[in-house]
Design an enzyme around this catalytic site. Structure first.
Site, PDB file in Angstrom:
ATOM      1  N   ASP A 154       1.343   4.650  -5.792  1.00  0.00           N
ATOM      2  CA  ASP A 154       0.887   5.206  -4.518  1.00  0.00           C
ATOM      3  C   ASP A 154       1.940   5.093  -3.427  1.00  0.00           C
ATOM      4  O   ASP A 154       2.916   4.355  -3.555  1.00  0.00           O
ATOM      5  CB  ASP A 154      -0.393   4.510  -4.058  1.00  0.00           C
ATOM      6  CG  ASP A 154      -0.211   3.009  -3.845  1.00  0.00           C
ATOM      7  OD1 ASP A 154       0.422   2.362  -4.700  1.00  0.00           O
ATOM      8  OD2 ASP A 154      -0.687   2.486  -2.825  1.00  0.00           O
ATOM      9  N   HIS A 158       4.933   0.750  -8.151  1.00  0.00           N
ATOM     10  CA  HIS A 158       3.560   1.200  -7.869  1.00  0.00           C
ATOM     11  C   HIS A 158       3.553   2.704  -7.645  1.00  0.00           C
ATOM     12  O   HIS A 158       4.513   3.289  -7.143  1.00  0.00           O
ATOM     13  CB  HIS A 158       2.924   0.440  -6.712  1.00  0.00           C
ATOM     14  CG  HIS A 158       3.595   0.555  -5.385  1.00  0.00           C
ATOM     15  ND1 HIS A 158       3.415   1.635  -4.542  1.00  0.00           N
ATOM     16  CD2 HIS A 158       4.421  -0.291  -4.714  1.00  0.00           C
ATOM     17  CE1 HIS A 158       4.094   1.443  -3.417  1.00  0.00           C
ATOM     18  NE2 HIS A 158       4.737   0.291  -3.507  1.00  0.00           N
ATOM     19  N   ASP A 215       9.350   4.358  -0.855  1.00  0.00           N
ATOM     20  CA  ASP A 215       8.587   3.134  -1.115  1.00  0.00           C
ATOM     21  C   ASP A 215       7.310   3.558  -1.835  1.00  0.00           C
ATOM     22  O   ASP A 215       6.392   4.045  -1.199  1.00  0.00           O
ATOM     23  CB  ASP A 215       8.275   2.431   0.201  1.00  0.00           C
ATOM     24  CG  ASP A 215       7.330   1.261   0.059  1.00  0.00           C
ATOM     25  OD1 ASP A 215       7.097   0.795  -1.076  1.00  0.00           O
ATOM     26  OD2 ASP A 215       6.801   0.816   1.090  1.00  0.00           O
ATOM     27  N   GLU A 250      -1.233  -0.042  -4.475  1.00  0.00           N
ATOM     28  CA  GLU A 250      -0.553  -1.239  -3.969  1.00  0.00           C
ATOM     29  C   GLU A 250      -0.626  -1.314  -2.448  1.00  0.00           C
ATOM     30  O   GLU A 250      -0.870  -2.378  -1.867  1.00  0.00           O
ATOM     31  CB  GLU A 250       0.908  -1.230  -4.427  1.00  0.00           C
ATOM     32  CG  GLU A 250       1.681  -2.505  -4.127  1.00  0.00           C
ATOM     33  CD  GLU A 250       2.418  -2.485  -2.795  1.00  0.00           C
ATOM     34  OE1 GLU A 250       2.951  -3.529  -2.396  1.00  0.00           O
ATOM     35  OE2 GLU A 250       2.450  -1.423  -2.140  1.00  0.00           O
ATOM     36  N   GLU A 251      -0.402  -0.190  -1.785  1.00  0.00           N
ATOM     37  CA  GLU A 251      -0.261  -0.193  -0.338  1.00  0.00           C
ATOM     38  C   GLU A 251      -1.571  -0.466   0.398  1.00  0.00           C
ATOM     39  O   GLU A 251      -1.570  -0.986   1.515  1.00  0.00           O
ATOM     40  CB  GLU A 251       0.316   1.150   0.136  1.00  0.00           C
ATOM     41  CG  GLU A 251       1.691   1.495  -0.431  1.00  0.00           C
ATOM     42  CD  GLU A 251       2.801   0.649   0.156  1.00  0.00           C
ATOM     43  OE1 GLU A 251       2.508  -0.315   0.884  1.00  0.00           O
ATOM     44  OE2 GLU A 251       3.974   0.951  -0.118  1.00  0.00           O
ATOM     45  N   HIS A 254       6.654   3.077   5.701  1.00  0.00           N
ATOM     46  CA  HIS A 254       5.324   3.107   6.318  1.00  0.00           C
ATOM     47  C   HIS A 254       5.317   3.890   7.634  1.00  0.00           C
ATOM     48  O   HIS A 254       4.369   3.779   8.398  1.00  0.00           O
ATOM     49  CB  HIS A 254       4.736   1.702   6.549  1.00  0.00           C
ATOM     50  CG  HIS A 254       4.555   0.906   5.302  1.00  0.00           C
ATOM     51  ND1 HIS A 254       3.831  -0.270   5.265  1.00  0.00           N
ATOM     52  CD2 HIS A 254       4.995   1.095   4.042  1.00  0.00           C
ATOM     53  CE1 HIS A 254       3.845  -0.763   4.043  1.00  0.00           C
ATOM     54  NE2 HIS A 254       4.550   0.054   3.282  1.00  0.00           N
TER      55      HIS A 254
END
Length: 489
Positions: free
Chosen positions: A82, A80, A119, A149-150, A460
């Site tokens: 983002d 992904h 990530d 995605e996130e 994150h």
């Protein structure tokens, strides 16, 4: 896409790190990844690769098979675009404008005061490095780069049948080298809204802001079992225990910034009688010591302080009581461990974000579960808490889990490839996080899938880091796996 930018571009394997370095230089938080998508598209066209986009914004790039590999099964490499935008409170960074600043810290690469975006930037860089390579054997190749995605898996939700031709999908969004994933949790967002009324602060009251910071935070799926503190819940606990004895009246509650990140910081502004300020100081100091005793083995950097703030209208007593009681009662963390897969969380809840406006407080949560009934159970728990507190709840954005397939051909190939290289088998896992594979299975039910990646810690959160040597291991596995893809039947 691959010109030098910082010291990390000199790491090995250089093609992956150079692409990742360029990715870091282009802002790409969720909902704002178009600049990076366009950069990738321009680069692909310069390489004479076929590029297309669907209506959702996903990017598709194809590369023909290398000589002698034309009859192999088609492979889709997937990542992904983002990244999660998280920064420390004292870091001046605009994720929509400023580049990530990666640097080498011993055995790791991390970023200055922000999430790194490994990530899923390392996975994306690896996909691009495969496209750029002229010395890797592979069959017909497609790269799928999804958007957003996130923040909601928008790209995966929007993926339609007919865009992909491959038989096998290699998802690059896992975060522990030596583990290969064949299943993941599904999830759903829950928003609880408390309507509030306000009134003027009583005479003789002053305002104080209570701050709780320095928690580790992290991924609300992968890290939910670690016992890390949730700033929202910890501040709610303090208010539930001491607001009445202090005659404290709530002005604002603010904590967390993403529903899929464990809240690292929280801020509560209260009005209290000036005569009770010393008592507040003593109680908050005592609470700090209590948290360090309870959580100190995990949360080693807890910071709390309270200071003067601007006085404003306060919550009416009933509004405050409903909100504080509901927050304190709200479940959080691991709800149930899996009976089928040892050591894996089955169902969890993260009380992720709390914001306050003049007439309402909103609490954003993310429910995850390997099974639909587990997700429904927690939805019901939150609905009951909201009902008792006279609040409104809305659940949205449900996405399915990825059910493990014990007969997966690509899983067997990966296992054998890994054992041949390293002399031991990988750990075959199910992850308590939302991978896009579950959504891909709807338009492509017969596609065989696995997920693997390098070791990434604390995704994150601003502590995010990727272990340098595992990136090379990941690259070597990708190259070997592409070579081992079998012929079409």
């Amino acid at each position: 896409m691959s010109e030098f930018h910082s010291e990390i571009s000199k790491l090995s394997p250089s093609p992956v790190w150079q692409f990742f370095d360029k990715i870091c230089s282009i802002p790409h938080p969720s909902k704002h990844e178009e600049a990076l998508a366009q950069s990738i598209i321009r680069w692909a066209k310069e390489q004479s690769l076929s590029v297309k986009r669907d209506a959702t914004g996903n990017v598709f790039i194809t590369k023909p098979a290398t000589t002698g590999m034309e009859n192999r099964k088609g492979v889709v490499l997937q990542a992904h675009i983002d990244m999660v935008p998280q920064k420390n409170e004292d870091t001046d960074h605009d994720f929509t404008k400023d580049a990530i600043q990666p640097y080498v810290d011993g055995e790791w690469v991390t970023a200055k005061g922000t999430t790194l975006g490994a990530d899923n930037g390392i996975g994306m860089a690896t996909c691009l490095a495969v496209l750029a390579a002229d010395d890797i054997e592979h069959g017909p190749l497609e790269v799928l780069l999804t958007i957003d995605e996130e923040a909601g898996m928008t790209g995966a939700f929007g993926l339609e049948a007919g865009w992909l031709e491959g038989d096998i999908l290699l998802n690059t969004d896992s975060e522990q080298e030596g583990e290969v994933y064949m299943g993941c949790a599904g999830g759903i967002d829950a928003a609880i809204t408390f309507d509030i009324t306000r009134e003027a602060a009583p005479a003789g009251y002053v305002a104080r802001q209570l701050t709780l910071k320095g928690l580790k935070g992290g991924h609300s799926g992968c890290d939910i079992h670690t016992g890390r503190g949730n700033a929202n819940k910890l501040l709610g606990r303090f208010l539930a225990g001491h607001a009445k004895e202090l005659d404290a009246r709530l002005i604002e509650f603010r904590g967390g910034s993403l529903r899929n990140a464990i809240p690292r910081e929280g801020f509560v502004t209260v009005a209290i009688p000036e005569a009770n300020v010393a008592q507040l100081d003593a109680l908050y100091s005592y609470y700090t010591d209590l948290l360090k005793t309870e959580l100190g083995a995990i949360e080693t950097d807890i910071v709390t302080f309270n200071e003067a703030a601007e006085l404003a209208d306060v919550f009416a007593s009933q509004s405050q009581s409903r909100f504080v009681a509901a927050l304190n009662a709200c479940p959080n963390g691991v709800i149930r461990m899996s009976d089928d897969i040892e050591g894996v969380v089955e169902t969890s809840l993260n009380v992720g974000v709390i914001t306050t406006e003049s007439d309402k407080v909103e609490v954003l949560c993310l429910i995850r579960s390997l099974i639909d009934s587990g997700r429904s159970q927690v939805e019901g728990m939150l609905a009951s808490v909201a009902e008792l507190a006279g609040a409104h709840i809305e659940c949205s954005g449900a996405y399915p889990g990825w059910k493990p397939d014990p007969e997966s051909e690509i899983m067997a190939i990966f296992r054998d490839m890994y054992e041949e290289i390293y002399g031991n088998k990988p750990n075959i896992m199910v992850i308590h996080a939302g991978l896009e594979c579950g959504l891909f299975k709807e338009p492509y039910p017969n596609m065989d899938m696995v997920s693997f990646g390098p070791t990434i810690k604390f995704p994150h959160s601003p502590d995010e880091k990727v272990k340098i040597d595992t990136v090379e291991l990941f690259w070597n596995q990708m190259v070997a796996l592409l070579k081992a893809i079998p012929e079409k039947a």
